[in-house]
Design a protein around this motif. Structure first.
Motif, short mmCIF file in Angstrom:
data_model
loop_
_atom_site.label_atom_id
_atom_site.label_comp_id
_atom_site.label_asym_id
_atom_site.label_seq_id
_atom_site.Cartn_x
_atom_site.Cartn_y
_atom_site.Cartn_z
N GLY A 1 -10.62 0.74 -9.43
CA GLY A 1 -10.14 -0.58 -9.07
C GLY A 1 -10.45 -1.61 -10.14
O GLY A 1 -11.36 -1.41 -10.96
N VAL A 2 -9.71 -2.70 -10.13
CA VAL A 2 -9.93 -3.82 -11.03
C VAL A 2 -9.97 -5.09 -10.20
O VAL A 2 -9.06 -5.36 -9.40
CB VAL A 2 -8.84 -3.93 -12.11
CG1 VAL A 2 -9.00 -5.22 -12.91
CG2 VAL A 2 -8.88 -2.72 -13.04
N HIS B 1 -4.73 12.66 -1.75
CA HIS B 1 -4.44 12.24 -0.38
C HIS B 1 -4.94 10.82 -0.11
O HIS B 1 -4.94 10.36 1.04
CB HIS B 1 -5.09 13.21 0.61
CG HIS B 1 -4.68 14.63 0.43
ND1 HIS B 1 -3.39 15.08 0.67
CD2 HIS B 1 -5.38 15.71 -0.02
CE1 HIS B 1 -3.31 16.37 0.41
NE2 HIS B 1 -4.50 16.78 -0.02
N GLY B 2 -5.34 10.14 -1.17
CA GLY B 2 -5.85 8.79 -1.03
C GLY B 2 -4.76 7.74 -0.99
O GLY B 2 -3.56 8.05 -0.91
N SER B 3 -5.18 6.47 -1.07
CA SER B 3 -4.24 5.34 -0.97
C SER B 3 -4.35 4.43 -2.19
O SER B 3 -5.43 4.26 -2.76
CB SER B 3 -4.54 4.51 0.28
OG SER B 3 -4.42 5.29 1.45
N PHE B 4 -3.23 3.85 -2.56
CA PHE B 4 -3.16 2.87 -3.64
C PHE B 4 -2.85 1.53 -3.00
O PHE B 4 -1.80 1.34 -2.38
CB PHE B 4 -2.06 3.25 -4.64
CG PHE B 4 -1.94 2.31 -5.81
CD1 PHE B 4 -2.56 2.59 -7.02
CD2 PHE B 4 -1.18 1.14 -5.71
CE1 PHE B 4 -2.44 1.72 -8.10
CE2 PHE B 4 -1.06 0.27 -6.78
CZ PHE B 4 -1.69 0.57 -7.97
N LEU B 5 -3.78 0.57 -3.13
CA LEU B 5 -3.59 -0.77 -2.57
C LEU B 5 -3.38 -1.74 -3.72
O LEU B 5 -4.17 -1.80 -4.66
CB LEU B 5 -4.80 -1.20 -1.75
CG LEU B 5 -5.10 -0.39 -0.49
CD1 LEU B 5 -6.02 0.79 -0.81
CD2 LEU B 5 -5.75 -1.28 0.57
N PHE B 6 -2.32 -2.51 -3.65
CA PHE B 6 -1.94 -3.43 -4.72
C PHE B 6 -2.31 -4.85 -4.30
O PHE B 6 -1.80 -5.38 -3.34
CB PHE B 6 -0.45 -3.32 -4.96
CG PHE B 6 -0.02 -3.74 -6.35
CD1 PHE B 6 -0.86 -4.39 -7.22
CD2 PHE B 6 1.27 -3.47 -6.78
CE1 PHE B 6 -0.46 -4.76 -8.49
CE2 PHE B 6 1.70 -3.83 -8.05
CZ PHE B 6 0.84 -4.48 -8.91
N ALA C 1 -6.63 -1.20 -6.01
CA ALA C 1 -7.72 -0.30 -5.66
C ALA C 1 -7.15 1.06 -5.28
O ALA C 1 -6.13 1.13 -4.59
CB ALA C 1 -8.54 -0.87 -4.50
N VAL C 2 -7.79 2.11 -5.76
CA VAL C 2 -7.45 3.47 -5.35
C VAL C 2 -8.60 3.97 -4.49
O VAL C 2 -9.75 4.02 -4.94
CB VAL C 2 -7.26 4.40 -6.56
CG1 VAL C 2 -7.02 5.84 -6.10
CG2 VAL C 2 -6.08 3.93 -7.41
N LYS C 3 -8.30 4.34 -3.24
CA LYS C 3 -9.33 4.79 -2.30
C LYS C 3 -9.02 6.20 -1.85
O LYS C 3 -7.86 6.58 -1.66
CB LYS C 3 -9.39 3.83 -1.11
CG LYS C 3 -9.66 2.38 -1.52
CD LYS C 3 -9.74 1.45 -0.34
CE LYS C 3 -11.08 1.53 0.34
NZ LYS C 3 -11.22 0.49 1.39
N SER C 4 -10.07 6.99 -1.68
CA SER C 4 -9.92 8.37 -1.25
C SER C 4 -9.51 8.42 0.23
O SER C 4 -9.49 7.40 0.92
CB SER C 4 -11.22 9.13 -1.44
OG SER C 4 -12.20 8.67 -0.51
N LYS C 5 -9.19 9.62 0.68
CA LYS C 5 -8.82 9.80 2.09
C LYS C 5 -9.95 9.34 3.00
O LYS C 5 -9.72 8.86 4.12
CB LYS C 5 -8.48 11.26 2.35
CG LYS C 5 -7.96 11.55 3.74
CD LYS C 5 -7.60 13.01 3.90
CE LYS C 5 -7.07 13.30 5.31
NZ LYS C 5 -6.70 14.73 5.48
N GLU D 1 0.85 -1.18 0.00
CA GLU D 1 0.00 0.00 0.00
C GLU D 1 0.89 1.23 0.00
O GLU D 1 1.95 1.25 0.63
CB GLU D 1 -0.91 0.00 1.22
CG GLU D 1 -1.85 1.19 1.30
CD GLU D 1 -2.82 1.12 2.47
OE1 GLU D 1 -3.48 2.14 2.75
OE2 GLU D 1 -2.90 0.05 3.10
N ALA D 2 0.47 2.28 -0.72
CA ALA D 2 1.25 3.51 -0.81
C ALA D 2 0.32 4.68 -1.07
O ALA D 2 -0.80 4.50 -1.56
CB ALA D 2 2.29 3.40 -1.92
N PRO D 3 0.74 5.90 -0.76
CA PRO D 3 -0.06 7.08 -1.09
C PRO D 3 -0.24 7.18 -2.61
O PRO D 3 0.68 6.87 -3.37
CB PRO D 3 0.76 8.24 -0.55
CG PRO D 3 1.66 7.64 0.49
CD PRO D 3 1.96 6.26 0.00
N VAL D 4 -1.42 7.62 -3.04
CA VAL D 4 -1.66 7.80 -4.47
C VAL D 4 -0.63 8.73 -5.09
O VAL D 4 -0.20 8.55 -6.22
CB VAL D 4 -3.09 8.36 -4.71
CG1 VAL D 4 -3.28 8.79 -6.16
CG2 VAL D 4 -4.12 7.31 -4.35
#
Length: 253
Positions: A109-110, A176-181, A98-102, A65-68
């Motif tokens: 997402g896929v 300011h969201g998050s990128f989850l792989f 998945a890209v999620k907002s703050k 997981e990392a900041p967008v």
């Protein structure tokens, strides 16, 4: 900065249009030369992620997981072209990313479910395509999100399927969201498989010519299987993943 300068004004308004593309694996420090700055510069490859010559393998223990903002420029549009080369090792309902907002709302997402690819462009808003990733084979594909249409390209553009969103999507991703792989949240099932390439381009790129953007080793995927016998055979269905339809496969966010 002189905001009156034409070229600079274009860069500020349309940052993605000037970008050649984003190598997600490289940005996360999972393959290739690691970035000189950012969260991954001082860290080793995360637990559960196994690098090999042409990419990485995500196991059940992977947590990435990392900041967008470390993946995409601030103000990035939800109009994007995804170029993917991957092989699933386990049949389940996992998200590739998945890209999620703050505020923890899903923006992009896929998800791979048996026989389907589901593309999310907004909180619980999605379209799906009849395509089976869980067959033990390597898959090269492109997913183009542009305006109200999502298109899946396969066979180097010879095959394409369109799906209409039927709703207004967010114009920009939350910086300011998050990128989850490989997951939608910390409690969800993990994508397990090998990933040779995951690149993000502006949607204006020629999606039907996506194979021009594929790395050479990803065009010949079956010739570079890593020497990890326990991981390569197609694993049985995750017992926690019941037979599903696209509607049943949508997880709780």
């Amino acid at each position: 900065l002189d905001l009156r300068a034409t070229n600079q004004r274009v860069l500020l308004v349309c940052p993605l249009q000037t970008s050649p593309g984003v190598d997600v694996l490289q940005r996360l420090g999972l393959s290739g030369k690691r970035p000189s700055s950012g969260w991954s510069s001082s860290r080793t490859v995360p637990q559960g992620v196994i690098p090999f010559k042409s990419g990485v393998i995500f196991t059940q223990r992977a947590r990435v997981e990392a900041p967008v903002s470390t993946i995409l420029p601030t103000g990035s549009s939800t109009d994007l072209l995804l170029v993917l080369s991957l092989c699933s090792h386990r049949i389940n309902n996992a998200f590739l990313f998945a890209v999620k907002s703050k505020k923890k709302k899903l923006q992009l997402g896929v998800q791979f479910v048996p026989g389907k690819i589901i593309v999310y462009v907004g909180h619980k808003r999605s379209v799906y395509f009849d395509y089976n990733v869980h067959d033990g084979q390597w898959h090269n594909m492109a997913i183009n999100i542009r305006g109200q249409t999502v298109t899946l390209f396969t066979s180097c553009g010879k095959r394409r399927v369109h799906a209409d969103l039927h709703f207004k999507k967010d114009e920009a991703l939350d910086p300011h969201g998050s990128f989850l792989f490989g997951k939608i949240n910390q409690h969800s099932v993990q994508f397990e498989g090998a990933i040779c390439q995951f690149d993000i381009y502006p949607s204006a790129k020629a999606a039907h010519h996506y194979c021009k953007y594929l790395k050479k080793q990803c065009r010949q995927a079956d010739t570079y299987r890593p020497n990890l016998p326990p991981l390569i055979p197609l694993l049985p269905r995750d017992p926690s993943a019941p037979p599903s339809t696209p509607h049943q496969a949508q997880l709780h966010f």
